[in-house]
Design a protein around this motif. Structure first.
Motif, PDB file in Angstrom:
ATOM      1  N   ILE A 103       0.821  -1.140  -0.011  1.00 10.59           N
ATOM      2  CA  ILE A 103      -0.013   0.151   0.062  1.00 10.59           C
ATOM      3  C   ILE A 103       0.883   1.155  -0.017  1.00 10.59           C
ATOM      4  CG2 ILE A 103      -2.063   1.347   1.221  1.00 10.59           C
ATOM      5  CD1 ILE A 103      -2.514  -1.428   2.644  1.00 10.59           C
ATOM      6  N   GLN A 104       0.727   2.188  -0.826  1.00  7.85           N
ATOM      7  CA  GLN A 104       1.336   3.372  -0.977  1.00  7.85           C
ATOM      8  C   GLN A 104       0.241   4.416  -1.224  1.00  7.85           C
ATOM      9  OE1 GLN A 104       4.650   3.862  -0.732  1.00  7.85           O
ATOM     10  NE2 GLN A 104       5.038   1.714  -0.512  1.00  7.85           N
ATOM     11  N   GLN A 105       0.563   5.826  -0.373  1.00  7.39           N
ATOM     12  CA  GLN A 105      -0.375   6.631  -0.408  1.00  7.39           C
ATOM     13  C   GLN A 105       0.045   7.986  -0.318  1.00  7.39           C
ATOM     14  OE1 GLN A 105      -3.370   7.046   2.742  1.00  7.39           O
ATOM     15  NE2 GLN A 105      -1.921   5.619   3.999  1.00  7.39           N
ATOM     16  N   CYS A 106      -0.719   8.832  -0.933  1.00  6.56           N
ATOM     17  CA  CYS A 106      -0.336  10.388  -0.836  1.00  6.56           C
ATOM     18  C   CYS A 106      -1.562  11.165  -0.494  1.00  6.56           C
ATOM     19  CB  CYS A 106       0.200  11.097  -2.195  1.00  6.56           C
ATOM     20  SG  CYS A 106      -1.073  10.985  -3.415  1.00  6.56           S
ATOM     21  N   ASP A 107      -1.532  12.437  -0.465  1.00  2.00           N
ATOM     22  CA  ASP A 107      -2.672  13.362   0.257  1.00  2.00           C
ATOM     23  C   ASP A 107      -3.872  13.043  -0.601  1.00  2.00           C
ATOM     24  OD1 ASP A 107      -0.809  14.340   2.025  1.00  2.00           O
ATOM     25  OD2 ASP A 107      -0.488  16.143   0.693  1.00  2.00           O
ATOM     26  N   SER A 108      -3.829  12.668  -1.692  1.00  2.00           N
ATOM     27  CA  SER A 108      -5.136  12.630  -2.481  1.00  2.00           C
ATOM     28  C   SER A 108      -5.444  11.212  -3.170  1.00  2.00           C
ATOM     29  CB  SER A 108      -5.162  13.721  -3.817  1.00  2.00           C
ATOM     30  OG  SER A 108      -4.037  13.123  -4.716  1.00  2.00           O
ATOM     31  N   SER A 109      -4.720  10.386  -2.793  1.00  2.00           N
ATOM     32  CA  SER A 109      -5.019   8.918  -3.556  1.00  2.00           C
ATOM     33  C   SER A 109      -4.393   7.841  -2.649  1.00  2.00           C
ATOM     34  CB  SER A 109      -4.768   8.905  -5.071  1.00  2.00           C
ATOM     35  OG  SER A 109      -3.332   8.973  -5.194  1.00  2.00           O
ATOM     36  N   VAL A 110      -4.527   6.700  -3.040  1.00  2.00           N
ATOM     37  CA  VAL A 110      -4.033   5.552  -2.443  1.00  2.00           C
ATOM     38  C   VAL A 110      -3.850   4.555  -3.360  1.00  2.00           C
ATOM     39  CG1 VAL A 110      -6.217   4.271  -1.606  1.00  2.00           C
ATOM     40  CG2 VAL A 110      -4.126   3.625  -0.636  1.00  2.00           C
ATOM     41  N   THR A 111      -2.419   3.596  -3.604  1.00  2.00           N
ATOM     42  CA  THR A 111      -2.372   2.858  -4.445  1.00  2.00           C
ATOM     43  C   THR A 111      -1.796   1.460  -4.017  1.00  2.00           C
ATOM     44  OG1 THR A 111      -1.297   4.522  -5.858  1.00  2.00           O
ATOM     45  CG2 THR A 111      -0.779   2.300  -6.357  1.00  2.00           C
ATOM     46  N   VAL A 112      -2.445   0.468  -4.437  1.00  2.00           N
ATOM     47  CA  VAL A 112      -2.266  -0.902  -3.996  1.00  2.00           C
ATOM     48  C   VAL A 112      -1.433  -1.526  -5.072  1.00  2.00           C
ATOM     49  CG1 VAL A 112      -4.129  -0.756  -2.412  1.00  2.00           C
ATOM     50  CG2 VAL A 112      -4.506  -1.659  -4.554  1.00  2.00           C
ATOM     51  N   LEU A 113      -0.570  -2.691  -4.770  1.00  2.00           N
ATOM     52  CA  LEU A 113       0.086  -3.500  -5.250  1.00  2.00           C
ATOM     53  C   LEU A 113      -0.463  -4.778  -5.321  1.00  2.00           C
ATOM     54  CD1 LEU A 113       2.278  -4.485  -7.256  1.00  2.00           C
ATOM     55  CD2 LEU A 113       3.811  -5.037  -5.365  1.00  2.00           C
ATOM     56  N   LEU A 114      -1.253  -5.477  -6.328  1.00  2.00           N
ATOM     57  CA  LEU A 114      -2.085  -6.708  -6.079  1.00  2.00           C
ATOM     58  C   LEU A 114      -1.055  -7.885  -6.447  1.00  2.00           C
ATOM     59  CD1 LEU A 114      -5.187  -5.919  -8.070  1.00  2.00           C
ATOM     60  CD2 LEU A 114      -4.462  -5.484  -5.764  1.00  2.00           C
ATOM     61  N   SER A 115      -1.566  -9.172  -6.048  1.00  2.00           N
ATOM     62  CA  SER A 115      -0.832 -10.267  -5.929  1.00  2.00           C
ATOM     63  C   SER A 115      -0.708 -10.769  -7.345  1.00  2.00           C
ATOM     64  CB  SER A 115      -1.583 -11.501  -5.150  1.00  2.00           C
ATOM     65  OG  SER A 115      -2.738 -11.668  -5.687  1.00  2.00           O
ATOM     66  N   ASP A 116      -1.352 -10.274  -8.281  1.00  2.00           N
ATOM     67  CA  ASP A 116      -0.986 -10.499  -9.592  1.00  2.00           C
ATOM     68  C   ASP A 116       0.036  -9.703 -10.313  1.00  2.00           C
ATOM     69  OD1 ASP A 116      -2.606  -8.415 -10.200  1.00  2.00           O
ATOM     70  OD2 ASP A 116      -4.024  -9.226 -11.389  1.00  2.00           O
ATOM     71  N   GLY A 117       0.650  -8.789  -9.728  1.00  2.00           N
ATOM     72  CA  GLY A 117       1.601  -8.035 -10.069  1.00  2.00           C
ATOM     73  C   GLY A 117       1.069  -6.346 -10.571  1.00  2.00           C
ATOM     74  N   THR A 118      -0.435  -6.377 -10.911  1.00  2.00           N
ATOM     75  CA  THR A 118      -0.903  -5.041 -11.202  1.00  2.00           C
ATOM     76  C   THR A 118      -1.140  -4.121  -9.941  1.00  2.00           C
ATOM     77  OG1 THR A 118      -3.030  -5.848 -10.819  1.00  2.00           O
ATOM     78  CG2 THR A 118      -2.249  -6.236 -12.998  1.00  2.00           C
ATOM     79  N   ARG A 119      -1.311  -2.913 -10.354  1.00  2.00           N
ATOM     80  CA  ARG A 119      -1.556  -1.811  -9.431  1.00  2.00           C
ATOM     81  C   ARG A 119      -2.781  -1.073  -9.683  1.00  2.00           C
ATOM     82  NH1 ARG A 119       3.130  -0.350  -6.721  1.00  2.00           N
ATOM     83  NH2 ARG A 119       5.173  -1.227  -7.480  1.00  2.00           N
ATOM     84  N   GLU A 120      -3.384  -0.748  -8.792  1.00  2.00           N
ATOM     85  CA  GLU A 120      -4.890   0.031  -8.812  1.00  2.00           C
ATOM     86  C   GLU A 120      -4.674   1.213  -7.996  1.00  2.00           C
ATOM     87  OE1 GLU A 120      -7.504  -0.223 -10.644  1.00  2.00           O
ATOM     88  OE2 GLU A 120      -6.711  -2.291 -11.463  1.00  2.00           O
ATOM     89  N   HIS A 121      -5.484   2.101  -8.241  1.00  2.00           N
ATOM     90  CA  HIS A 121      -5.543   3.585  -7.623  1.00  2.00           C
ATOM     91  C   HIS A 121      -6.790   4.124  -7.363  1.00  2.00           C
ATOM     92  CE1 HIS A 121      -1.277   3.958  -9.372  1.00  2.00           C
ATOM     93  NE2 HIS A 121      -1.975   3.516 -10.417  1.00  2.00           N
ATOM     94  N   GLY A 122      -7.013   4.516  -6.152  1.00  2.00           N
ATOM     95  CA  GLY A 122      -8.360   5.066  -5.833  1.00  2.00           C
ATOM     96  C   GLY A 122      -8.194   6.206  -4.555  1.00  2.00           C
ATOM     97  N   ALA A 123      -9.350   6.724  -4.371  1.00  2.00           N
ATOM     98  CA  ALA A 123      -9.327   7.645  -3.331  1.00  2.00           C
ATOM     99  C   ALA A 123      -9.467   7.139  -2.024  1.00  2.00           C
ATOM    100  CB  ALA A 123     -10.684   8.511  -3.616  1.00  2.00           C
ATOM    101  N   LEU A 124      -9.782   5.989  -1.595  1.00  2.00           N
ATOM    102  CA  LEU A 124      -9.892   5.380  -0.372  1.00  2.00           C
ATOM    103  C   LEU A 124      -9.725   3.940  -0.475  1.00  2.00           C
ATOM    104  CD1 LEU A 124     -10.598   5.660   2.586  1.00  2.00           C
ATOM    105  CD2 LEU A 124     -13.217   5.244   1.904  1.00  2.00           C
ATOM    106  N   LEU A 125      -8.923   3.149   0.497  1.00  2.00           N
ATOM    107  CA  LEU A 125      -8.982   1.785   0.472  1.00  2.00           C
ATOM    108  C   LEU A 125      -9.564   1.277   1.995  1.00  2.00           C
ATOM    109  CD1 LEU A 125      -7.870  -1.030  -0.297  1.00  2.00           C
ATOM    110  CD2 LEU A 125      -5.521  -0.329   1.057  1.00  2.00           C
ATOM    111  N   VAL A 126     -10.486   0.569   1.729  1.00  2.00           N
ATOM    112  CA  VAL A 126     -11.373  -0.216   2.942  1.00  2.00           C
ATOM    113  C   VAL A 126     -10.826  -1.580   3.072  1.00  2.00           C
ATOM    114  CG1 VAL A 126     -13.829  -0.249   3.838  1.00  2.00           C
ATOM    115  CG2 VAL A 126     -13.233   1.508   2.619  1.00  2.00           C
TER     116      VAL A 126
END
Length: 364
Positions: A103-126
């Motif tokens: 999990i990586q985040q900045c002031d305006s978004s959060v990015t996750v690295l998935l187990s299949d190697g892809t990355r996803e970006h969003g405003a909130l991770l629950v």
């Protein structure tokens, strides 16, 4: 909205749950009470039997319904999951067999690295990934910092056995001996569900749960030998510690937790699914207010924490009643349950029956 799920699809394993208070209220607001009523199990009583299968006491399930003012549905966990899945809107995407590795985040978004190697970006991770939450581990630290082991292990599976089905005679039955309880109850289509709870000082889950179940419960009579014979027949056996999750904070920047990931009350308190649905509703309610994310998540935590702490404490107090540690405790429980059959006797169960009546979504 993107949902990441570690399982390969909808899951059927697990045991019966009571959807009540917060969970019932959320389901009503979702408009799915009719669908849930169609798949509920209209339990009238739960019998406590001895090793000969003879009734020693019973719990009148209508007492629970009266205290809940009718807001109570007995469901299999898999049925509830399926109906909630059906109610999802088309803009929800679910990807199965995935976990989050970073999990990586900045002031305006959060990015996750998935187990299949892809990355996803969003405003909130629950993180809604249960008592052994991977999101919680990545965002807040090791599970040992938050898990309160309550001294029990539990297991459950679904199987088929015509002889056992007939012996249950359509009734939910429990066999309790000191420090061990087994329940068995009929489902639709000739299926049966069983659950196990036993006290143990060993926190870690066994590597071979089938052998562990046979070793722990193998000396008991009634239908237990027949149930254990099916351990090797079933594909999925649920098995875990009985524990609670206690956290001072559930939020880290744009990462927050919901359900058992941050507020597990354990099966001793019940209401895990109901509180998870309630917590998700509270979180969604606060997000709809469109305030600063930090303020929004702080309000969600402040709303939920007092009720969770109360439910967790009630669960710990109920342990000796639900899973008696001695024959003396079993006898006292049976006497109290028999007393509830007489006028005014229901007050003996009032502390247990009333502990689940409050709804976290009331007034929202």
């Amino acid at each position: 909205m993107l949902v990441l799920e570690i399982a390969s699809g909808l899951r059927e394993e697990g045991y019966a749950i009571d959807l009540m208070s917060s969970g019932y209220d959320v389901a009503k607001r979702m408009g799915i009470i009719p669908q849930l009523e169609a798949v509920q199990y209209p339990i009238s009583k739960i019998e406590n039997v001895n090793e000969r299968g003879e009734r020693e006491s019973e719990m009148n399930y209508d007492l629970f319904r009266r205290f809940q003012k009718g807001r109570l549905l007995a469901l299999m966990r898999g049925d509830l999951e399926r109906e909630l899945h059906t109610a999802l809107s088309d803009d929800v995407e679910i990807r199965y067999e995935l976990t989050i590795d970073d999990i990586q985040q900045c002031d305006s978004s959060v990015t996750v690295l998935l187990s299949d190697g892809t990355r996803e970006h969003g405003a909130l991770l629950v993180g809604a990934d249960g008592i052994h939450s991977r999101v919680r581990e990545l965002a807040f630290g090791d599970e040992r910092e938050f898990l309160r082991y309550l001294g029990y292990h539990t297991g459950a599976f679904i199987f088929e056995d015509e002889a056992v089905y007939r012996r249950l005679d359509g009734t939910f039955k429990n066999l309790t001996v000191p420090n061990r309880t087994i329940g068995c109850y009929p489902l639709r289509d000739g299926k049966l569900a069983t659950f196990f709870v036993h006290r143990t000082p060993v926190r870690e889950r066994p590597d071979d749960i089938r052998t562990a179940l046979r070793r722990t419960y193998g000396g008991l009579d009634w239908v237990i030998p027949d149930i254990l014979d099916h351990c090797d027949d079933v594909d999925n056996i649920y098995y875990d510690q009985v524990a609670q999750i206690e956290m001072p904070r559930w939020t880290w920047g744009r990462v927050t937790l919901v359900g058992d990931a941050c507020q597990a009350v354990s099966l001793l308190a019940g209401q895990g699914a109901s509180l998870a649905m309630g917590g998700a509703y509270v979180l969604a309610h606060e997000l709809r207010q469109d305030g600063p994310i930090e303020e929004t998540l702080a309000k969600y935590e402040a709303h939920m924490q007092p009720e969770i702490e109360k439910k967790q404490a009630a669960g710990r107090r109920a342990a000796k009643w639900l899973f008696p540690p001695s024959q003396h405790h079993i006898t006292v429980r049976n006497i109290a349950l028999k007393a509830t059959q007489f006028p005014g006797g229901a007050h003996l169960l009032k502390p247990i029956l009333e502990s689940g009546t409050e709804s976290v979504v009331e007034g929202l």
